[in-house]
Enzyme design. Structure first.
Site, short mmCIF file in Angstrom:
data_model
loop_
_atom_site.label_atom_id
_atom_site.label_comp_id
_atom_site.label_asym_id
_atom_site.label_seq_id
_atom_site.Cartn_x
_atom_site.Cartn_y
_atom_site.Cartn_z
CG ASP A 177 26.33 144.56 -56.81
OD1 ASP A 177 26.62 143.50 -56.85
OD2 ASP A 177 25.67 145.16 -55.71
CG HIS A 178 23.24 142.46 -58.85
ND1 HIS A 178 22.95 141.15 -59.06
CD2 HIS A 178 23.25 142.90 -57.69
CE1 HIS A 178 22.26 140.70 -57.57
NE2 HIS A 178 22.61 141.92 -56.89
CD GLU A 297 29.76 139.36 -54.16
OE1 GLU A 297 30.46 139.90 -53.57
OE2 GLU A 297 28.61 139.69 -54.28
CE LYS A 339 17.13 146.10 -52.78
NZ LYS A 339 18.71 145.74 -53.05
CG HIS A 372 24.14 141.05 -52.65
ND1 HIS A 372 23.96 141.20 -54.00
CD2 HIS A 372 25.33 140.58 -52.44
CE1 HIS A 372 25.10 140.93 -54.49
NE2 HIS A 372 26.05 140.48 -53.70
#
Ligand code: ZN
Length: 522
Positions: A177-178, A297, A339, A372
């Site tokens: 991811d990222h 992605e 979050k 996300h």
């Protein structure tokens, strides 16, 4: 349990060794039996095989102990290390991640490296209730890995062992991811990730939203036209004055989007360099995978302003033109996705704009919408599910860390108090890269909270959840003067002491996510 495993158990008991056998892991290959055991706090792989002609598949495992079981059978005990994880993936291919394609998916990142059996159980429960969603059991951003000091290989290997432990054979993916750089991509590739989330946010030009027109024109002139395989004039011709029809689910026209010259310039200046960067990383991935499938992605979710439909459309059309075939796209939606707590914002506005984004993704992809900071958004799941359940990729990660801390709060209150105290102290430093709005000075001091109120006070409260969430890296990487972990090992031991309860807590929480998003429709 099979006789050879009972014999193995008896042998160790005779030597006064206390060993737990993970019955769910018992698997056969040719005439060998493989299973996981735990001795003290160490998990190991045990193999029982015919003494006469040990198969190749047994000899390739690196062992720390070997012996005779009953004359005709031998055993070996192997550490759960990287080499053995690699061999395990060869012999039992279901322990290896696979691409997802366009199936709806849930990412269950895990910062401690022990939650995966809980994730698998959530998935199985949902599947029994008729919900099919593809799990991304390994999911970690480059940033998370840096903060937890875990390598891409460790992330994959922890999941391999957990999948083997649970004999989970229905497939899973691994999402790096990222990723921002070529180096990030290469590291994830060599660890065996199957999904690549490219984060080109360093190349997004946020000034484009508000800068004066003459500066905008100048910036537009300077875009990397060569890489973008277009000229300015061609781009203007492709968009300005054209209208793009967005059809609804029944194929009927539902909305028309068109670009004024200014709309185009703002969108192009804002995103074109990011798209050029994505193209560069995508080419690298194509080279590395040599025609094998992988999932891609693009994430442009970490921006201040919500992505406008026209910006989304521009991104979709440019990606298509440049043949960057996405499986999912992460946008920034309206409202606040903080979050590990519920959505903060107007549900009706969310629904209205989400509907448009979903239609753009269907009409101009198709690709999934990736959510996300997706955990704990319980008020949004029914909306997302209703509008786009078939094209959602939900990402959760920190929430499993928080749920792990529940076990610590329940069973080791003094360790939990230390964690809370350290997290409050680290919050200011750690919150920088997150979207959170909490004042740590308002947190109740843990020494004043009685044991039986700890879980309620710190894990069922939004502000405290956020404080504990963003400080995971400080907690999991803190070392004392002697170089030893201050918290990590003690957290792991507490979780292992209560292994079944831990898996249950994780499983119930993730299951709640899956079932509220992908409700079965009647
Ligand atoms: Zn993100």
């Amino acid at each position: 349990m099979r006789s050879e495993i009972l014999a193995f158990k008896k042998l160790l008991e005779e030597r006064r060794r206390k060993v737990k056998i993970y019955a769910s892991s018992i698997s056969s290959k040719d005439s060998a039996t493989f299973f996981l055991i735990r001795e003290g706090y160490r998990r190991k792989l045990a193999i029982i095989y015919p003494s006469k002609n040990p198969l190749d598949l047994c000899t390739i495992f690196f062992s720390e102990e070997e012996g005779d079981l009953n004359g005709s059978l031998s055993y070996k005990i192997c550490p759960c290390n990287a080499q053995n994880a690699r061999e395990l993936r060869r012999i039992f291919p279901y322990t290896k991640p696979a691409p997802i394609g366009l199936a709806p998916a849930i990412g269950t990142g895990d910062r401690i490296g022990m939650a995966t059996p809980g994730h698998i159980r959530a998935l199985r429960a949902a599947r029994n209730a008729g919900i099919k969603v593809f799990p991304v059991l390994a999911q970690q951003s480059a940033r998370e890995m840096k903060r937890t000091l875990r390598s891409p290989q460790e992330v994959i290997d922890d999941v391999t062992w957990a999948v083997f432990q649970e004999s989970y054979r229905d497939g899973f993916a691994a999402d790096a991811d990222h990723l921002k750089t070529e180096e990030d991509v290469r590291a994830a590739f060599s660890a065996g990730f199957t999904m690549y989330t490219i984060d080109p946010s360093d190349y997004v030009d946020y000034e484009a939203d508000n800068c004066p027109l003459h500066i905008l024109e100048e910036k537009f002139n300077q875009l990397p036209w060569g890489i973008l395989k277009s000229s300015k004039e061609e781009m203007i011709k492709r968009y300005v004055g054209k209208s793009f029809e967005v059809k609804d689910l029944n194929g009927r026209p539902s909305l028309k989007l068109s670009f004024s010259r200014e709309d185009l310039l703002r969108a192009a200046v804002k995103y074109s360099s990011a798209i050029a960067h994505a193209l560069k990383l995508k080419k690298l991935l194509d080279d590395l995978f040599k025609g094998e499938r992988y999932d891609l992605e693009l994430s442009v979710d970490e921006t201040d302003a919500p992505t406008k439909p026209i910006e989304h459309l521009f991104i979709a059309l440019e990606l298509k033109r440049l043949k960057i075939n996405l499986q999912s796209l992460a946008l920034r939606f309206v409202g606040r996705f903080e979050k590990a707590i519920d959505y903060i914002g107007d549900l009706e506005e969310f629904e209205r704009t989400f509907q448009i984004h979903a239609l753009i993704a269907r009409n101009f992809g198709p690709y999934k919408l990736s959510i996300h900071s997706g955990s704990d958004k319980f008020s949004l799941y029914p909306i997302m599910g209703r509008i786009a359940g078939d094209i959602i990729h939900l990402k959760t990660s920190g929430t499993s860390y928080l749920e792990s801390l529940r076990i610590v709060a329940r069973h080791d209150p003094s360790l939990f108090r230390e964690i809370v105290k350290f997290s409050i102290e680290s919050f200011e430093k750690d919150k920088a890269s997150y979207h959170v709005s909490v004042d740590p000075t308002q947190a109740p001091p843990p020494e004043k909270v009685p044991d039986e109120r700890l879980e309620e006070t710190y894990l069922n409260n939004n502000e405290m959840r956020q404080i504990l969430h963003v400080t995971f890296g400080s907690i999991l990487s803190a070392r004392g003067e002697n170089g030893k972990w201050i918290f990590k090992d003690r957290i792991k031991k507490t979780l292992l002491d209560r292994e079944e309860e831990y898996y249950k807590v994780i499983s119930m929480h993730i299951r709640k996510h899956i079932e509220s998003l992908w409700q079965i429709k009647d």
